[in-house]
Design an enzyme around this catalytic site. Structure first.
Site, mmCIF file in Angstrom:
data_model
loop_
_atom_site.group_PDB
_atom_site.id
_atom_site.type_symbol
_atom_site.label_atom_id
_atom_site.label_comp_id
_atom_site.label_asym_id
_atom_site.label_seq_id
_atom_site.Cartn_x
_atom_site.Cartn_y
_atom_site.Cartn_z
ATOM 1 N N VAL A 14 21.311 13.990 -12.602
ATOM 2 C CA VAL A 14 20.651 13.704 -11.284
ATOM 3 C C VAL A 14 21.471 13.483 -10.225
ATOM 4 O O VAL A 14 21.140 13.793 -8.921
ATOM 5 C CB VAL A 14 19.535 12.551 -11.828
ATOM 6 C CG1 VAL A 14 18.736 12.416 -10.558
ATOM 7 C CG2 VAL A 14 18.645 12.838 -12.873
ATOM 8 N N LYS A 39 35.715 5.223 -14.396
ATOM 9 C CA LYS A 39 36.426 6.103 -15.179
ATOM 10 C C LYS A 39 35.977 7.391 -14.306
ATOM 11 O O LYS A 39 36.678 8.483 -14.635
ATOM 12 C CB LYS A 39 35.705 6.419 -16.366
ATOM 13 C CG LYS A 39 34.114 6.878 -16.472
ATOM 14 C CD LYS A 39 33.685 7.080 -17.824
ATOM 15 C CE LYS A 39 32.076 7.571 -17.911
ATOM 16 N NZ LYS A 39 31.465 7.651 -19.169
ATOM 17 N N GLN A 158 9.836 18.006 -23.425
ATOM 18 C CA GLN A 158 10.898 17.521 -22.688
ATOM 19 C C GLN A 158 12.265 17.865 -22.798
ATOM 20 O O GLN A 158 12.649 17.894 -23.926
ATOM 21 C CB GLN A 158 10.590 16.153 -22.524
ATOM 22 C CG GLN A 158 9.499 15.478 -22.001
ATOM 23 C CD GLN A 158 9.297 14.255 -21.900
ATOM 24 O OE1 GLN A 158 8.448 13.364 -22.324
ATOM 25 N NE2 GLN A 158 10.566 13.387 -21.271
ATOM 26 N N HIS A 243 10.526 20.222 -17.985
ATOM 27 C CA HIS A 243 9.642 19.466 -18.879
ATOM 28 C C HIS A 243 8.305 20.296 -18.773
ATOM 29 O O HIS A 243 7.787 20.643 -17.475
ATOM 30 C CB HIS A 243 9.450 18.194 -18.478
ATOM 31 C CG HIS A 243 10.619 17.177 -18.566
ATOM 32 N ND1 HIS A 243 11.610 17.564 -19.297
ATOM 33 C CD2 HIS A 243 10.650 15.872 -18.261
ATOM 34 C CE1 HIS A 243 12.538 16.462 -19.554
ATOM 35 N NE2 HIS A 243 11.987 15.423 -18.935
ATOM 36 N N ASN A 316 12.621 18.956 -14.459
ATOM 37 C CA ASN A 316 12.694 17.451 -14.412
ATOM 38 C C ASN A 316 13.956 16.812 -13.670
ATOM 39 O O ASN A 316 13.877 15.778 -13.365
ATOM 40 C CB ASN A 316 12.964 17.154 -15.849
ATOM 41 C CG ASN A 316 14.168 17.750 -16.690
ATOM 42 O OD1 ASN A 316 14.157 19.015 -16.741
ATOM 43 N ND2 ASN A 316 15.040 16.897 -17.032
#
Length: 339
Positions: A14, A39, A158, A243, A316
Site C-alpha cells: 500500500v 530493516k 478478496q 477484491h 484493493n
C-alpha cells in the site's frame, strides 16, 4: 508552495501504491518523505516515474514540520507512531484498523461522507476504512440515498494482496510448487491458498464471525448509516490484486434493476459494466491499476419485496487503500488546510 508529506510503511504494497498515486494525481507536495522500519533503512522506493526516495527510519523520525502523514504500516505500528505524528502537528490519514472505530476519529470515503473529514480537528487523525468496506459503501451510497438500504448480505472474494507482500509470495510459490510436484508450504495462510478458497480473514470472534466480517459491519454503519444491518462472509481467494463482492440488499423503497443501473451510472467513483454477455461484467484481473468501483450483474431479487443483487469489483490497493487515502488528503488541502 506545496505541502510536506510523509508516507509510513513506504516499502509495503500500500505504501508503494500511495507514492505512485500521489505522483499520478500531482498532489501539491514540495517534499515527500518515505518512512519504514529499521530493516528498510536505505532502501529506495519510486515516487512517480522519475524520482527515487531513500527510506528513513520511522522510529527516529521527527514529524515536526510535516503537514500530512499517510500511514499504512500495520495497526500495532500505527498505535505508536500515528499519535506521535499528530502531536507534532501533522494530520495523519491512517490506513490500518487501529483508529477506525474511535469515536473521535472520522472514518472517511470521499464519495460517501466527505463532510466527516472535519472531525480530524479532534485528534489530528483520519481513518481509512477496510478495503472491502470502501468499495461496498461507494456502491451502496447512491442506492441508499434513492431507495433507503436497510439490510445487506455480502460475500467477499478478496485477493491475497490484502494480506501483504508475503501473502502474494505465498500464492506464487505454492502455485509453482504444485506445478513441479514439490511440497506445498504454508506460513501466511492457515490453509493452502493456491487453487483454493479460504473462508477466514483475520481472527475469529466469540460469535463465530471473523474480525474482517465484523469490520465490514461496523464500518458500514459508521460511514453510511447506523441503522443498516450487514451480514458478511469474507473469503480469501487465489488472485493477486482486486477484491470482488457479491452483494444483496433489501430497501425500504421499491427498487428495480433498471432504476439501480440509472442511479449507479450517475454516482461518483462508480463504473457500471453490466451486459448479459460473456464479457459484459468485470473481474479482478481486468481492473488492476484502475481507480473506479466497478458494478456488474445488477438484477432483481424476487425473493424479497424490495431486493437487488449485484457484483462489485475494485483494486484493493488503489480504491481500497492508497487512492482513498490520497483522495482524503486532497479534500484536506482543498477545504480545510490553509498554507
Amino acid at each position: 508552495m506545496g505541502y510536506t508529506v510523509a508516507v509510513i510503511g513506504a516499502t509495503g504494497n500500500v505504501g508503494r501504491e500511495i507514492l505512485q498515486t500521489l505522483a499520478e494525481r500531482k498532489f501539491p507536495a514540495d517534499k515527500v518523505i518515505a518512512l519504514a522500519s529499521e530493516k528498510s533503512i536505505g532502501q529506495e522506493v519510486s515516487y512517480g516515474e522519475d524520482d527515487i526516495l531513500k527510506v528513513q527510519d520511522l522510529n527516529k523520525f521527527d514529524f515536526h514540520g510535516v503537514d500530512i502523514v499517510l500511514s499504512s504500516p500495520g495497526a500495532k505500528v500505527s498505535a505508536v507512531h500515528v499519535p506521535r505524528a499528530a502531536a507534532a502537528g501533522a494530520v495523519v490519514i491512517d490506513n490500518t484498523s487501529q483508529f477506525r472505530m474511535d469515536p473521535d476519529v472520522p472514518l472517511v470515503v470521499p464519495e460517501v461522507n466527505p463532510e466527516a473529514v472535519i472531525g480530524y480537528r479532534k485528534r489530528g487523525i483520519i481513518a481509512n476504512p477496510n478495503g472491502a468496506t470502501i468499495q461496498m459503501v461507494v456502491a451502496l451510497k447512491p442506492l441508499h440515498e434513492r431507495f433507503k438500504v436497510r439490510r445487506v448480505v455480502v460475500s467477499t472474494y478478496q485477493s491475497v494482496s490484502g494480506a501483504g507482500k508475503e501473502a502474494m509470495d505465498e500464492l506464487f510459490t505454492q502455485t509453482r510448487a504444485i506445478f513441479v510436484n514439490d511440497p506445498v508450504a504454508k506460513s501466511v495462510f492457515p490453509k493452502q491458498i493456491a487453487f483454493n478458497v479460504i473462508p477466514h480473514i483475520d481472527a475469529f470472534m466469540e460469535d463465530g464471525s471473523t474480525k474482517e466480517e465484523w469490520k465490514m459491519t461496523v464500518e458500514t454503519k459508521k460511514i453510511l448509516d447506523p441503522k443498516i444491518k450487514v451480514a458478511a462472509t469474507c473469503v480469501r481467494v487465489p488472485t493477486f490484486i482486486g477484491h470482488a463482492l457479491s452483494v444483496n440488499i433489501e430497501t425500504e423503497e421499491s427498487i428495480s434493476a433498471e432504476e439501480a443501473r440509472v442511479v449507479l451510472r450517475a454516482a461518483p467513483g462508480v463504473s457500471v459494466v453490466d451486459q448479459q454477455t460473456g464479457d459484459g461484467y468485470v473481474t479482478p484481473v481486468e481492473i488492476a491499476g484502475d481507480n473506479p468501483v466497478f458494478v456488474s450483474r445488477i438484477r432483481d431479487d424476487i425473493t424479497v419485496e424490495n431486493g437487488l443483487s449485484f457484483w462489485c469489483v475494485a483494486d484493493n490497493l488503489r480504491k481500497g487503500a492508497a487512492l482513498n487515502a490520497v483522495q482524503i488528503a486532497e479534500l484536506l488541502v482543498r477545504d480545510y488546510m490553509v498554507e
